[in-house]
Design an enzyme around this catalytic site. Structure first.
Site, short mmCIF file in Angstrom:
data_model
loop_
_atom_site.label_atom_id
_atom_site.label_comp_id
_atom_site.label_asym_id
_atom_site.label_seq_id
_atom_site.Cartn_x
_atom_site.Cartn_y
_atom_site.Cartn_z
N LEU A 100 0.83 -1.21 0.00
CA LEU A 100 0.00 0.00 0.00
C LEU A 100 0.87 1.27 0.00
CD1 LEU A 100 -2.56 1.77 0.86
CD2 LEU A 100 -1.90 1.20 3.18
N ARG A 105 -8.74 0.15 -4.15
CA ARG A 105 -7.88 -1.01 -3.90
C ARG A 105 -8.37 -1.79 -2.67
NH1 ARG A 105 -3.00 -2.11 -0.90
NH2 ARG A 105 -1.40 -3.19 -2.12
N HIS A 156 -1.13 -10.27 -2.46
CA HIS A 156 0.04 -10.49 -3.32
C HIS A 156 0.18 -11.94 -3.77
CE1 HIS A 156 1.20 -6.37 -2.66
NE2 HIS A 156 1.02 -6.56 -1.37
#
Length: 293
Positions: A88, A112, A194
């Site tokens: 972030l 996001r 991720h």
């Protein structure tokens, strides 16, 4: 050379940013953020409970706001030769380095957070911290497992966070402990950040990133997915899109920044986690937290 680094999720704490609010520039930006987000996130940051701050739709914008507003308040003192952010924090770094406007950066961070939240709800998934093993060993073990499990955060030598499905993480933790890991610790997170399981979020965020104007930053930004410096807006966009499903290569980022002359690292935002990680890469560099006079 001065490197400014920006923290990611997990650095939040109750009371964060409250000391900045007295500053007129900061106050104006907090109020603008409250308007854009549609609720008074400043109130949650200054006096919310840990539980409230842990909600993804609060955590990500809160850390972003603390970091970015602190950088803006530093004014002329903010003179980076290079910047980077952890996950972030990459968005905070881009706004601080004038590649993204404050408003656009905040809107992307909100988009996001919401996209990641939705992706987490599609499939139960998690992450685990693996301590005391070489990166190559962790990579090999992850590759040997049939379920989804991948290296997600290369934090510092001997600390790698893996990400994937519940069964993938469970199997990996077992195998990595057998392979000699000091610890294989499941993390209290809402999903497999991720990792390929963030693909739905990536698709959603891609449209938002492509529609956003990104300019050349005032200095090179070392991005998560390849740990390389760039000032090219097209490359920045490409790497931002890849970031949601790609690994955060923080060990490599710190190594490259130091190799390129970075010897003074200033963490901008809540906490001091990144300073500790940089110190694990090199004891020679200076680290500090950004503060306002």
């Amino acid at each position: 050379m001065k490197a400014y680094i920006f923290p990611g999720q997990g650095a939040q704490f109750s009371g964060m940013g409250k000391d900045l609010y007295e500053n007129p520039t900061a106050k104006e930006l907090f109020e603008k953020a409250n308007e854009i987000i549609g609720f008074r996130i400043s109130d949650v940051m200054f006096s919310g409970t840990d539980e409230e701050l842990k909600q993804t739709n609060v955590t990500q914008p809160a850390i972003f706001l603390h970091s970015v507003i602190l950088a803006k308040v530093l004014g002329a003192d903010f003179k980076p030769d290079m910047v980077a952010g952890h996950s972030l924090g990459e968005f905070s770094a881009l706004v601080a380095a004038n590649a993204l406007s404050f408003e656009d950066g905040l809107r992307l961070v909100v988009a996001r957070a919401n996209a990641m939240q939705k992706a987490c709800e599609i499939q139960p998934s998690t992450m685990a911290a693996i301590l005391g093993l070489a990166d190559e060993v962790v990579e090999e073990v992850c590759a040997s497992i049939d379920a989804v499990v991948v290296p997600a955060n290369y934090n510092c030598p001997g600390q790698l966070v893996i990400s994937g499905s519940i069964e993938g993480i469970d199997e990996a933790c077992l195998k990595l402990t057998e392979a000699g890991a000091k610890r294989a610790l499941k993390l209290n997170v809402g999903g497999a950040f991720h990792s390929p399981l963030m693909e739905p979020a990536k698709v959603e965020l891609q449209a938002a990133i492509e529609a956003t104007n990104i300019s050349s930053p005032i200095c090179p930004i070392y991005q998560n997915v390849n740990a390389k410096p760039t000032t090219d807006p097209a490359v920045i966009k490409e790497n931002l899109i890849a970031q949601l499903t790609g690994a955060v290569r923080w060990t490599q980022t710190a190594t490259n920044m130091i190799a390129d002359g970075g010897n003074e690292f200033v963490e901008v935002g809540p906490g001091n986690v990144l300073q500790g990680l940089v110190k694990k890469v090199s004891r020679e560099v200076q680290t500090s937290s950004a503060t306002i006079a």
